[in-house]
Enzyme design. Structure first.
Site, mmCIF file in Angstrom:
data_model
loop_
_atom_site.group_PDB
_atom_site.id
_atom_site.type_symbol
_atom_site.label_atom_id
_atom_site.label_comp_id
_atom_site.label_asym_id
_atom_site.label_seq_id
_atom_site.Cartn_x
_atom_site.Cartn_y
_atom_site.Cartn_z
ATOM 1 N N SER B 148 -8.215 -4.642 14.672
ATOM 2 C CA SER B 148 -7.507 -4.142 15.845
ATOM 3 C C SER B 148 -8.538 -3.694 16.871
ATOM 4 O O SER B 148 -9.591 -3.176 16.522
ATOM 5 C CB SER B 148 -6.559 -3.001 15.481
ATOM 6 O OG SER B 148 -7.221 -2.056 14.707
ATOM 7 N N GLU B 231 -10.151 7.001 6.671
ATOM 8 C CA GLU B 231 -9.001 6.282 7.206
ATOM 9 C C GLU B 231 -7.716 6.899 6.668
ATOM 10 O O GLU B 231 -6.773 7.152 7.396
ATOM 11 C CB GLU B 231 -9.067 4.810 6.813
ATOM 12 C CG GLU B 231 -7.833 4.023 7.267
ATOM 13 C CD GLU B 231 -7.923 2.539 6.932
ATOM 14 O OE1 GLU B 231 -8.556 2.208 5.909
ATOM 15 O OE2 GLU B 231 -7.354 1.742 7.688
ATOM 16 N N GLU B 364 0.595 -1.200 -3.178
ATOM 17 C CA GLU B 364 0.304 -1.466 -4.583
ATOM 18 C C GLU B 364 -1.081 -0.955 -4.969
ATOM 19 O O GLU B 364 -1.264 -0.353 -6.031
ATOM 20 C CB GLU B 364 0.415 -2.972 -4.860
ATOM 21 C CG GLU B 364 1.838 -3.516 -4.845
ATOM 22 C CD GLU B 364 2.454 -3.596 -3.442
ATOM 23 O OE1 GLU B 364 1.708 -3.519 -2.439
ATOM 24 O OE2 GLU B 364 3.687 -3.734 -3.346
#
Lengths: 366, 394
Positions: B148, B231, B364
């Site tokens: 991004s 993050e 997951e």
């Protein structure tokens, strides 16, 4: 934005937790609880005496001026977390929370006097309504004539251990000694073996009027009960998670600890996350009740709507992930499943509390 | 410098010397950085004062009350502020810290992240972008994806393979890549929403000076852990008012449009409302733990909840719209500067939220992390640990 609740545990609360946990570790292990559940004396009177009288925990919600400890729902919630963790067969929720809070809602000399007895642990009280009754539910009343009460209430939790019943009759609230003539308390066979239920039959039993307007006091008792039940459910769920994680680290199949299989790890991680959320919801309810916040009704119902299914899910996962051993009478997980399932009905189901939430936050039904 | 009162005093002195009303925004922010009030937990000389992180809130409150110009926030330079800066601080040389941190905080230089590759998503350590030493430089060739902001970025944090003969975690090195260098090609990657928030980045023999390496050669995986940990902290951190998230627009629609209501929708809406409010309280509890100096492991789960709720709520919202749910606001291919969930219609929210359980670690993988690091459950048997990267199946 309103000031957020204090969602942490204070040092005092942590110390209280350690004290209760160490007592219960000694006196209330799973073998003892299971043996007692099958005996003729399903309540642990000695343990109650230590908790209620010696440690002074029955009076946490009662002001010192009335003979209590002058503490708050925050501390009571911590006690309930530990009682849930041990599925302890003591009438704390019923006497020290629901009956006590109902009496606090009366604000009459007769109620205050009884509060002193409950706070000191000399007496055990029980609100004579079915355990399933939630804070917004309607309930049947007993017939009253000249201070004599007649009628029958079933599924009253801890009534068999109670010295005094709080009975709703003719719009008022009455204190009825269980030892009086005309009072019969008959044990029912409960799903949850650790919170005994009884049918109470009154046949012209003598009642002492506590307040002529029972409604507000009863709602207050049930609301505090519902809000703090979330903490019991949190403690219960936490035990299920901790116990299951420990078991899956030691149980080997296919030459591996079964806890290394991703399918099981994900289920436990999800369960852990649910308990993380449940803790925030339960602490929020305890703090809102403790500070008598305007948000307390929302906080209590939010906590019930969230924590009830979490406790059931935790117990169901614990059973399944223990495999065959979890299905045996000998292993304690069934005590937790039964308590969790009964708790999900107690003081209003999650669905009933969601309806309350919807009403309070203006999300109207069609 | 651990005292809130002392910081308030310093901030007030600073404000007196640089009155917001008569100071240009950029000059104000530069002076704020140099006064150590940018990020107080950073060292002196690098925009901070070596104070506890929690005290930044004290400074921010003072500045906001005085009408100070806002800093360039994470919406414009999220990767820079949230990931690159803490990594540079932890692993950079003094020269690197001085060169990069100031323009980064000021928003003069935007950062992006060159981590994921088409063949290395959840298994990031399997990445194949190669960096080969050539004198004082490294020559880097490979393909990165899901980047991004690459089209606005001046710099990127980059991980590349420097030794294919070692097992995958051990042959990686961490670099700062200048996005204006020859050989860096950025192509928009259009998503299911119609817009291109992300990019593919093709690196063809890009020369990166060795002076732009962060940490030791072969230590890149360890350095990247710092980046990734930050993050997740960044994702869990924001404080919201009630109904401040995705539940807000659907609750508003419910209240405003009784004709859309059905019993089934009501039940599902209230269930999600309860979960959203409990998640908000959990975030608040997490914040209180951080402020009290007792961060718990709870943060690692918040992204899972955020993703699931965003998806379920937006899915229900589309359904609630009935006929309007059949429509979409705009499929025009655009390059948005920021993700604006609440500025678009329900259909956009529904589609964009699908990415929430993939970006920044799939749900997951996060469940594995919770199971192993929080609950201490054993890892799955691994087949890739002691094999040279070049011999892995792919």
């Amino acid at each position: 934005m309103t000031t957020p609740s204090d969602l942490l545990y204070s040092e005092t609360e942590d110390e209280l937790r350690s004290a209760v946990r160490s007592l219960l570790t000694d006196r209330c292990d799973a073998t003892q609880v299971l043996a007692r559940a099958e005996s003729d004396a399903p309540h642990d009177g000695d343990l109650w005496k230590t908790l209620a009288a010696d440690m002074g925990l029955a009076g946490l919600l009662v002001p010192e001026s009335l003979g209590g400890q002058g503490a708050t729902h925050r501390e009571a919630a911590v006690v309930l977390e530990e009682l849930g963790r041990f599925v302890a067969p003591v009438p704390y929720l019923t006497s020290a929370v629901i009956a006590t809070e109902t009496l606090l809602g009366c604000g009459t000399p007769a109620a205050d006097e009884l509060l002193g007895a409950l706070a000191s642990g000399r007496s055990i009280g029980a609100l004579a309504l079915p355990l399933s009754t939630g804070p917004s539910a309607s309930y049947a009343e007993i017939e009253e004539k000249d201070g004599r009460l007649t009628g029958r209430v079933t599924a009253v939790a801890d009534a068999a251990a109670a010295d005094v019943l709080l009975v709703v009759a003719g719009g008022g609230l009455y204190a009825v000694e269980t030892a009086s003539d005309g009072v019969t308390v008959t044990a029912q066979t409960p799903l949850d073996l650790t919170r005994p239920l009884a049918a109470v039959t009154l046949d012209s039993a003598p009642g002492r009027l506590l307040t002529a307007d029972a409604s507000a006091a009863v709602r207050r008792g049930l609301r505090a009960g519902a809000g703090l039940l979330a903490s019991e459910q949190l403690g219960l769920a936490d035990w299920c998670l901790t116990e299951t994680v420990a078991y899956l680290k030691t149980r080997h199949q296919f030459n591996r600890p079964v806890g290394s299989f991703q399918a099981l790890k994900h289920r436990l991680a999800e369960l852990w996350l649910e308990t993380v959320h449940a803790r925030a919801a339960a602490r929020n309810a305890a703090d809102a009740l403790a500070t008598a916040s305007d948000e307390a009704p929302l906080a209590a119902s939010l906590a019930q709507a969230y924590c009830s299914p979490v406790a059931v899910h935790a117990a169901e996962e614990a059973l399944q992930l223990h495999g065959g051993i979890g299905m045996t009478w000998e292993h304690p997980v069934h005590l937790y499943l039964k308590r969790a399932k009964a708790d999900a009905i107690a003081l209003g189901s999650a669905g009933a509390h969601r309806e309350i939430v919807a009403e309070l936050v203006d999300l109207r039904a069609p | 410098m651990s005292d809130a009162a002392e910081l308030v005093r310093r901030t007030q002195e600073f404000l007196a010397a640089h009155p917001p009303a008569s100071t240009a925004a950029e000059a104000f922010l530069e002076a704020r950085f140099d006064a150590g009030l940018a990020w107080v937990h950073y060292p002196e000389g690098l925009g901070g004062l070596g104070a506890p992180r929690a005290l930044q809130a004290v400074v921010d409150a003072e500045l906001e009350a005085a009408g100070a110009p806002p800093a360039v926030g994470p919406s414009l330079n999220g990767i820079g502020l949230g990931m690159a800066a803490p990594t540079i601080l932890a692993f950079g040389t003094e020269e690197q810290k001085r060169r990069f941190l100031r323009p980064l905080w000021l928003g003069q230089e935007i950062w992006c992240q060159l981590f994921s590759e088409p063949g290395a998503g959840s298994d990031l350590a399997a990445l194949g972008t190669r960096a080969v030493r050539d004198g004082e430089d490294w020559i880097v060739t490979g393909q990165k994806v899901w980047t991004s902001g690459a089209h606005n970025a001046r710099f990127a944090i980059l991980i590349a393979r420097t030794d294919p003969d070692l097992p995958k975690h051990r042959g990686i090195t961490y670099f700062v890549c200048d996005m204006t260098d020859p050989g860096v090609e950025v192509r928009p990657l259009r998503q299911i929403t119609g817009e291109a928030e992300f990019n593919e980045v093709f690196l063809t023999e890009v020369r990166i000076p060795d002076a732009h390496r962060l940490g030791e050669v072969g230590e890149g995986w360890k350095v990247a852990q710092t980046t990734l940990m930050n993050e997740r902290v960044a994702i869990g951190g924001a404080r919201l008012p009630r109904e401040g998230g995705m539940i807000g627009p659907i609750a508003a629609t419910w209240r405003e449009r009784p004709e859309l209501r059905t019993r089934d929708l009501h039940q599902r809406l209230v269930e999600l409302w309860v979960e959203a409010e409990v998640a908000r309280l959990t975030g608040e509890r997490l914040r209180q733990q951080l402020v009290a100096g007792h961060p718990g492991p709870e943060g690692s789960g918040m992204k899972l909840t955020f993703a699931r709720l965003a998806q379920q709520i937006s899915g229900l919202e589309v359904e609630l719209q009935g006929e309007e749910g059949l429509l979409y606001d705009d499929w025009t291919m655009r390059r948005p500067e920021t993700v604006d969930f609440l500025g678009r219609e329900a259909g956009y929210r529904y589609l964009r939220a699908k990415g929430n359980s993939i970006e920044g670690g799939t749900s997951e993988v996060l469940l594995n992390i919770v199971a192993e690091r929080v609950l201490g459950l054993p890892s799955e048997p691994r087949t890739d640990k002691d094999i040279a990267w070049k011999d892995l199946s792919r």
